[in-house]
Design a protein around this motif. Sequence first.
Motif, PDB file in Angstrom:
ATOM      1  N   LEU A 150     -19.155 -26.363 -14.106  1.00 20.90           N
ATOM      2  CA  LEU A 150     -18.401 -25.240 -14.664  1.00 20.90           C
ATOM      3  C   LEU A 150     -16.947 -25.482 -14.312  1.00 20.90           C
ATOM      4  O   LEU A 150     -16.630 -25.851 -13.182  1.00 20.90           O
ATOM      5  CB  LEU A 150     -18.899 -23.914 -14.096  1.00 20.90           C
ATOM      6  CG  LEU A 150     -18.175 -22.653 -14.559  1.00 20.90           C
ATOM      7  CD1 LEU A 150     -19.149 -21.490 -14.692  1.00 20.90           C
ATOM      8  CD2 LEU A 150     -17.056 -22.265 -13.569  1.00 20.90           C
ATOM      9  N   LEU A 151     -16.062 -25.263 -15.263  1.00 20.55           N
ATOM     10  CA  LEU A 151     -14.632 -25.529 -15.097  1.00 20.55           C
ATOM     11  C   LEU A 151     -13.855 -24.359 -15.693  1.00 20.55           C
ATOM     12  O   LEU A 151     -14.335 -23.688 -16.619  1.00 20.55           O
ATOM     13  CB  LEU A 151     -14.261 -26.826 -15.817  1.00 20.55           C
ATOM     14  CG  LEU A 151     -12.879 -27.434 -15.612  1.00 20.55           C
ATOM     15  CD1 LEU A 151     -12.734 -27.977 -14.198  1.00 20.55           C
ATOM     16  CD2 LEU A 151     -12.652 -28.562 -16.631  1.00 20.55           C
ATOM     17  N   GLY A 192     -17.648 -19.763  -4.933  1.00 20.73           N
ATOM     18  CA  GLY A 192     -18.127 -21.138  -4.884  1.00 20.73           C
ATOM     19  C   GLY A 192     -17.308 -22.143  -5.661  1.00 20.73           C
ATOM     20  O   GLY A 192     -17.628 -23.334  -5.676  1.00 20.73           O
ATOM     21  N   ARG A 193     -16.229 -21.692  -6.305  1.00 18.46           N
ATOM     22  CA  ARG A 193     -15.386 -22.611  -7.062  1.00 18.46           C
ATOM     23  C   ARG A 193     -14.424 -23.335  -6.127  1.00 18.46           C
ATOM     24  O   ARG A 193     -13.969 -22.764  -5.126  1.00 18.46           O
ATOM     25  CB  ARG A 193     -14.583 -21.842  -8.119  1.00 18.46           C
ATOM     26  CG  ARG A 193     -15.433 -21.082  -9.138  1.00 18.46           C
ATOM     27  CD  ARG A 193     -15.620 -21.828 -10.415  1.00 18.46           C
ATOM     28  NE  ARG A 193     -14.393 -21.968 -11.177  1.00 18.46           N
ATOM     29  CZ  ARG A 193     -13.928 -21.055 -12.044  1.00 18.46           C
ATOM     30  NH1 ARG A 193     -14.564 -19.918 -12.219  1.00 18.46           N
ATOM     31  NH2 ARG A 193     -12.829 -21.294 -12.732  1.00 18.46           N
ATOM     32  N   TYR A 211       1.622 -20.640 -14.322  1.00 20.04           N
ATOM     33  CA  TYR A 211       0.739 -21.686 -13.804  1.00 20.04           C
ATOM     34  C   TYR A 211      -0.713 -21.194 -13.803  1.00 20.04           C
ATOM     35  O   TYR A 211      -0.987 -19.988 -13.792  1.00 20.04           O
ATOM     36  CB  TYR A 211       1.110 -22.062 -12.365  1.00 20.04           C
ATOM     37  CG  TYR A 211       2.368 -22.867 -12.233  1.00 20.04           C
ATOM     38  CD1 TYR A 211       2.348 -24.261 -12.365  1.00 20.04           C
ATOM     39  CD2 TYR A 211       3.593 -22.254 -11.960  1.00 20.04           C
ATOM     40  CE1 TYR A 211       3.508 -25.003 -12.232  1.00 20.04           C
ATOM     41  CE2 TYR A 211       4.759 -22.988 -11.825  1.00 20.04           C
ATOM     42  CZ  TYR A 211       4.699 -24.366 -11.955  1.00 20.04           C
ATOM     43  OH  TYR A 211       5.855 -25.108 -11.829  1.00 20.04           O
ATOM     44  N   GLY A 212      -1.624 -22.145 -13.772  1.00 17.72           N
ATOM     45  CA  GLY A 212      -3.030 -21.847 -13.563  1.00 17.72           C
ATOM     46  C   GLY A 212      -3.606 -22.854 -12.592  1.00 17.72           C
ATOM     47  O   GLY A 212      -3.133 -23.998 -12.526  1.00 17.72           O
ATOM     48  N   ALA A 213      -4.603 -22.445 -11.827  1.00 16.30           N
ATOM     49  CA  ALA A 213      -5.290 -23.365 -10.919  1.00 16.30           C
ATOM     50  C   ALA A 213      -6.606 -23.764 -11.559  1.00 16.30           C
ATOM     51  O   ALA A 213      -7.494 -22.922 -11.751  1.00 16.30           O
ATOM     52  CB  ALA A 213      -5.534 -22.704  -9.567  1.00 16.30           C
ATOM     53  N   LEU A 214      -6.731 -25.027 -11.943  1.00 23.58           N
ATOM     54  CA  LEU A 214      -7.987 -25.518 -12.498  1.00 23.58           C
ATOM     55  C   LEU A 214      -9.010 -25.590 -11.371  1.00 23.58           C
ATOM     56  O   LEU A 214      -8.766 -26.223 -10.338  1.00 23.58           O
ATOM     57  CB  LEU A 214      -7.784 -26.897 -13.129  1.00 23.58           C
ATOM     58  CG  LEU A 214      -8.957 -27.435 -13.952  1.00 23.58           C
ATOM     59  CD1 LEU A 214      -9.176 -26.576 -15.202  1.00 23.58           C
ATOM     60  CD2 LEU A 214      -8.715 -28.889 -14.359  1.00 23.58           C
ATOM     61  N   MET A 215     -10.156 -24.931 -11.564  1.00 22.19           N
ATOM     62  CA  MET A 215     -11.158 -24.845 -10.501  1.00 22.19           C
ATOM     63  C   MET A 215     -12.537 -25.133 -11.089  1.00 22.19           C
ATOM     64  O   MET A 215     -12.816 -24.813 -12.243  1.00 22.19           O
ATOM     65  CB  MET A 215     -11.124 -23.468  -9.835  1.00 22.19           C
ATOM     66  CG  MET A 215      -9.765 -23.154  -9.214  1.00 22.19           C
ATOM     67  SD  MET A 215      -9.696 -21.558  -8.382  1.00 22.19           S
ATOM     68  CE  MET A 215     -10.736 -21.875  -6.937  1.00 22.19           C
ATOM     69  N   GLU A 216     -13.403 -25.732 -10.282  1.00 18.98           N
ATOM     70  CA  GLU A 216     -14.704 -26.154 -10.780  1.00 18.98           C
ATOM     71  C   GLU A 216     -15.831 -25.740  -9.855  1.00 18.98           C
ATOM     72  O   GLU A 216     -15.621 -25.381  -8.687  1.00 18.98           O
ATOM     73  CB  GLU A 216     -14.733 -27.677 -10.955  1.00 18.98           C
ATOM     74  CG  GLU A 216     -14.639 -28.449  -9.631  1.00 18.98           C
ATOM     75  CD  GLU A 216     -14.600 -29.959  -9.816  1.00 18.98           C
ATOM     76  OE1 GLU A 216     -14.759 -30.428 -10.970  1.00 18.98           O
ATOM     77  OE2 GLU A 216     -14.401 -30.670  -8.821  1.00 18.98           O
TER      78      GLU A 216
END
Length: 226
Positions: A150-151, A192-193, A211-216
Amino acid sequence: MALYHKSLYVFDQHRPIPALVRNYEPADIPALIQIQQESFPPPFPPELWWNEEQLHHHIRLFPEGALCIEIDGQLAGSMTALRVDDSARDEDHPWESITDAGYIRSHRPQGGTLYVVDISVRPRYRKLGIGKCLMQAMYDVVVHLGLTRLLGGGRMPGYHLYAGERTAEQYLNAVVEGELKDPVITFLMRCGRTPVRVIPHYLEDEESCHYGALMEWNNPFVSSAR
């Protein structure tokens, strides 16, 4: 298509409350729009709230990624996702382009990554842990479909308070290290990301300085997940 239907309890302090996570349907559209309006009041641009056409696209193109949570017969929150190629993890993409401005016509039926388009919870339900329940449901979808991860990009609404003294990357690192707390990034980490990197010009959002923080979240059953 296997529909998602999960009964569970959320808690108002120590009081358990029955809840249901399920796929949303056309009959839910008025309530879903109301959730957006309550979740993102002005000065959030009203044109960025869901509209009927977008929601019909979600239900038609990828119903597995169209989830809502119901409490006492009322919709309390929703979460939407689409499938994209695994290469999205390595790209700097604005929210508008990867989600087709929320219409998800960019959905890739064979894509190996589940990408979060939106998560919204009505303010009066936000102390019940509903956002975490929806996130867990999307993890279930990742596992069920055998996807890699999941991203999604998270807002950084606390960053504007520190933008004069830290870069966006330094701010994100400070949140990860526990030096600072961000309303969105810290919540996603609790779910949990894990952060991948900062993406500039991710979303029109003055609090995040755009800005955005890409999280997975990586599927623990897929060895190719990084």
